[in-house]
Enzyme design. Structure first.
Site, PDB file in Angstrom:
ATOM      1  N   ARG A   1     -10.543 -10.906  -5.926  1.00 32.51           N
ATOM      2  CA  ARG A   1      -9.453 -10.648  -4.806  1.00 32.51           C
ATOM      3  C   ARG A   1      -8.389 -11.368  -4.879  1.00 32.51           C
ATOM      4  O   ARG A   1      -7.565 -11.139  -4.288  1.00 32.51           O
ATOM      5  CB  ARG A   1     -10.455 -10.914  -3.576  1.00 32.51           C
ATOM      6  CG  ARG A   1      -9.869 -10.484  -2.268  1.00 32.51           C
ATOM      7  CD  ARG A   1     -10.886 -10.142  -1.073  1.00 32.51           C
ATOM      8  NE  ARG A   1     -10.099  -9.760  -0.117  1.00 32.51           N
ATOM      9  CZ  ARG A   1      -9.531  -8.281   0.236  1.00 32.51           C
ATOM     10  NH1 ARG A   1      -9.754  -7.560  -0.770  1.00 32.51           N
ATOM     11  NH2 ARG A   1      -8.725  -8.207   1.336  1.00 32.51           N
TER      12      ARG A   1
ATOM     13  N   VAL B   1       2.159   0.158   3.804  1.00 34.82           N
ATOM     14  CA  VAL B   1       0.949   0.989   3.634  1.00 34.82           C
ATOM     15  C   VAL B   1       0.034   0.394   2.457  1.00 34.82           C
ATOM     16  O   VAL B   1      -1.263   0.599   2.402  1.00 34.82           O
ATOM     17  CB  VAL B   1       1.290   2.385   3.322  1.00 34.82           C
ATOM     18  CG1 VAL B   1       0.265   3.278   3.025  1.00 34.82           C
ATOM     19  CG2 VAL B   1       2.272   3.013   4.299  1.00 34.82           C
TER      20      VAL B   1
ATOM     21  N   ASP C   1      -7.144   4.398  10.047  1.00 36.28           N
ATOM     22  CA  ASP C   1      -8.289   4.026  10.808  1.00 36.28           C
ATOM     23  C   ASP C   1      -8.536   4.467  11.999  1.00 36.28           C
ATOM     24  O   ASP C   1      -9.736   4.960  12.694  1.00 36.28           O
ATOM     25  CB  ASP C   1      -8.608   2.565  10.713  1.00 36.28           C
ATOM     26  CG  ASP C   1      -8.140   2.125   9.078  1.00 36.28           C
ATOM     27  OD1 ASP C   1      -8.808   2.307   8.356  1.00 36.28           O
ATOM     28  OD2 ASP C   1      -7.362   1.022   9.056  1.00 36.28           O
TER      29      ASP C   1
ATOM     30  N   HIS D   1      -7.031  -4.032   7.713  1.00 39.63           N
ATOM     31  CA  HIS D   1      -7.484  -2.856   7.281  1.00 39.63           C
ATOM     32  C   HIS D   1      -8.403  -3.100   6.085  1.00 39.63           C
ATOM     33  O   HIS D   1      -8.002  -3.098   4.957  1.00 39.63           O
ATOM     34  CB  HIS D   1      -6.049  -2.072   6.796  1.00 39.63           C
ATOM     35  CG  HIS D   1      -6.331  -1.043   6.101  1.00 39.63           C
ATOM     36  ND1 HIS D   1      -6.836   0.286   6.493  1.00 39.63           N
ATOM     37  CD2 HIS D   1      -6.103  -0.652   4.726  1.00 39.63           C
ATOM     38  CE1 HIS D   1      -6.993   1.203   5.525  1.00 39.63           C
ATOM     39  NE2 HIS D   1      -6.377   0.565   4.457  1.00 39.63           N
TER      40      HIS D   1
HETATM   41  P1  NAI Z   1      -0.779   5.739  -6.382  1.00 44.09           P
HETATM   42  O1  NAI Z   1      -1.137   4.921  -7.431  1.00 44.09           O
HETATM   43  O2  NAI Z   1      -0.846   7.191  -6.498  1.00 44.09           O
HETATM   44  O3  NAI Z   1       0.861   5.296  -6.352  1.00 44.09           O
HETATM   45  C1  NAI Z   1       1.105   4.134  -6.171  1.00 44.09           C
HETATM   46  C2  NAI Z   1       2.754   4.159  -6.557  1.00 44.09           C
HETATM   47  O4  NAI Z   1       3.247   2.883  -6.489  1.00 44.09           O
HETATM   48  C3  NAI Z   1       2.882   4.559  -8.255  1.00 44.09           C
HETATM   49  O5  NAI Z   1       3.791   5.490  -8.589  1.00 44.09           O
HETATM   50  C4  NAI Z   1       3.313   3.158  -8.772  1.00 44.09           C
HETATM   51  O6  NAI Z   1       4.192   3.140  -9.929  1.00 44.09           O
HETATM   52  C5  NAI Z   1       3.889   2.495  -7.530  1.00 44.09           C
HETATM   53  N1  NAI Z   1       4.315   1.161  -7.521  1.00 44.09           N
HETATM   54  C6  NAI Z   1       3.563   0.107  -7.943  1.00 44.09           C
HETATM   55  N2  NAI Z   1       4.216  -1.080  -7.907  1.00 44.09           N
HETATM   56  C7  NAI Z   1       5.322  -0.746  -7.353  1.00 44.09           C
HETATM   57  C8  NAI Z   1       6.474  -1.621  -6.937  1.00 44.09           C
HETATM   58  N3  NAI Z   1       6.314  -2.973  -7.210  1.00 44.09           N
HETATM   59  N4  NAI Z   1       7.474  -1.044  -6.472  1.00 44.09           N
HETATM   60  C9  NAI Z   1       7.660   0.241  -6.322  1.00 44.09           C
HETATM   61  N5  NAI Z   1       6.643   0.975  -6.548  1.00 44.09           N
HETATM   62  C10 NAI Z   1       5.508   0.468  -7.119  1.00 44.09           C
HETATM   63  O7  NAI Z   1      -1.353   5.177  -5.181  1.00 44.09           O
HETATM   64  P2  NAI Z   1      -1.382   5.816  -3.484  1.00 44.09           P
HETATM   65  O8  NAI Z   1      -2.468   6.718  -3.573  1.00 44.09           O
HETATM   66  O9  NAI Z   1      -0.070   6.695  -3.200  1.00 44.09           O
HETATM   67  O10 NAI Z   1      -1.623   4.789  -2.686  1.00 44.09           O
HETATM   68  C11 NAI Z   1      -0.556   3.920  -2.378  1.00 44.09           C
HETATM   69  C12 NAI Z   1      -1.152   2.608  -1.766  1.00 44.09           C
HETATM   70  O11 NAI Z   1      -1.484   2.864  -0.452  1.00 44.09           O
HETATM   71  C13 NAI Z   1      -2.618   1.930  -2.275  1.00 44.09           C
HETATM   72  O12 NAI Z   1      -2.249   0.321  -2.229  1.00 44.09           O
HETATM   73  C14 NAI Z   1      -3.666   2.505  -1.298  1.00 44.09           C
HETATM   74  O13 NAI Z   1      -4.731   1.367  -1.437  1.00 44.09           O
HETATM   75  C15 NAI Z   1      -2.755   2.321  -0.173  1.00 44.09           C
HETATM   76  N6  NAI Z   1      -3.549   3.021   1.183  1.00 44.09           N
HETATM   77  C16 NAI Z   1      -3.392   2.504   2.210  1.00 44.09           C
HETATM   78  C17 NAI Z   1      -3.965   3.143   3.553  1.00 44.09           C
HETATM   79  C18 NAI Z   1      -3.800   2.458   4.805  1.00 44.09           C
HETATM   80  O14 NAI Z   1      -4.268   3.142   5.654  1.00 44.09           O
HETATM   81  N7  NAI Z   1      -3.083   1.229   4.896  1.00 44.09           N
HETATM   82  C19 NAI Z   1      -4.453   4.482   3.373  1.00 44.09           C
HETATM   83  C20 NAI Z   1      -4.600   5.060   1.897  1.00 44.09           C
HETATM   84  C21 NAI Z   1      -4.084   4.218   0.701  1.00 44.09           C
END
Ligand code: NAI
Length: 329
Positions: free
Chosen positions: A96, A127, A157, A185
């Protein structure tokens, strides 16, 4: 008017679901034009550029301009609304503390770039997980930008909690209100039905008729189901929540900008409300008034609810201490 929106992680899954809804006017309504800045890391640029081509082919009347970049100064230039979706996922064998450190390395510099380049009045929604602590780190790195402009998404949530409650009661989800999320979260989050209403009436009597022992149902069924819904979606769908996360992001930002007529939930900076240590970004029941989130104060909390909130807040404190111990805050 035109609003400049920066989306990080624009080449990812949630980014892909968000972009077309923003361009279609779901975020700011049918009269507000939008300028999109898609910020990615080099490996994600191709996917973001592909999404930009498709945005072009959507021929959206509200979409003035799309720019794809891996330069944070360009990405946040003139930004009114920042949606920080891109984050570092937990890799195999990652502890973690490693996850917190890797994300501090993203959200610290992004907070600084927002302070240096965004428009006055910028509003930031985090997010990417761990969302609360990422928001805390971004806020701490954004000299001159009030911490209140940094929020973490807990609306998904809340939507999950309202949907579960509505299903149990056999009632349309829009009739179920006031189900705030408290704390982090994460699996420790506390979806709180103690003030919930269904069609304007307290929810407890109707719920008791259906589930019998309400406290047992909350502990054994409702709270775990809501807290573990992300894992349930992965198990059933074979991939994580995307469209529902994008939808919740749209609702969070839209309510922040346009205001609410009732409570909702958001991760916002604590000033000590409900005993949550100052400076933590914790989810609370909130209203949006005149473009600002206000924590709903003065709610009665049972001892049981208090213990649930304290447990989640303890996790937030631990996350902050870990990041501080690593010298990243
Ligand atoms: P994904 O892996 O499909 O996309 C993440 C994107 O972020 C990738 O294209 C990656 O290249 C890009 N990325 C990584 N580091 C970066 C940086 N420094 N600057 C700009 N872009 C960067 O993941 P997904 O499914 O789109 O999820 C994104 C995030 O949202 C995850 O951390 C996930 O855990 C979180 N999440 C949060 C929720 C909430 O309720 N708060 C609910 C669902 C997902």
């Amino acid at each position: 008017m035109t609003t400049t929106i920066t989306l990080t992680g624009a080449g990812g899954q949630i980014g892909y679901a968000l972009l077309f809804r923003i361009a279609a006017g779901d975020l700011l309504g049918p009269d507000e034009k939008v300028r999109l800045r898609l910020l990615e890391i080099p490996q994600g640029l191709g996917a973001a550029e592909g999404a930009a081509l498709e945005l072009q082919d959507g021929a959206f009347g509200l979409l003035e301009h799309v720019e794809v970049t891996d330069d944070a100064a360009v990405g946040f230039d003139g930004c009114d609304l920042a949606l920080l979706v891109g984050a570092r996922p937990r890799g195999p064998g990652m502890e973690r503390a490693d996850l917190l450190a890797a994300n501090a390395g993203i959200f610290g510099p992004q907070g600084a770039a927002i302070a240096a380049n965004a428009a006055a009045g910028v509003r930031v929604t985090v997010v990417g997980n761990p969302a609360n602590t990422n928001a805390l780190i971004a806020a701490a790195s954004a000299d001159g930008v009030p911490a209140e402009r940094f929020t973490a998404l807990t609306r998904l949530d809340e939507n999950r909690a309202r949907a579960q409650l509505a299903q149990t009661l056999g009632t349309p989800v829009h009739t179920v209100r006031r189900v705030p999320i408290w704390g982090n979260h994460s699996a420790t989050q506390f979806p709180d039905i103690s003030h919930a209403t269904v069609a304007g009436r307290p929810v407890a009597p109707a719920l008791e008729q259906i589930v019998g022992d309400v406290p047992a149902w909350l502990d054994e069924t409702f709270i775990p189901r809501v807290a573990k819904r992300g894992a349930e979606i992965i198990a059933v769908r074979g991939s994580s929540s995307v469209a529902s996360a994008a939808n919740a992001t749209i609702e969070h930002v839209r309510d922040w900008v346009r205001g609410t007529d009732d409570w909702t939930s958001a991760g916002v900076v604590s000033h000590g409300e409900y005993g949550v240590p100052e400076g933590l970004v914790s989810s609370f029941p909130v209203r949006s008034v005149d473009g600002e989130w206000q924590i709903v104060e003065g709610l009665e909390l049972s001892e049981w609810a208090r213990a649930r909130i304290d447990a989640s807040v303890a996790e937030l404190l631990q996350e902050r201490e870990t990041v501080q111990a690593l010298g990243l805050l």
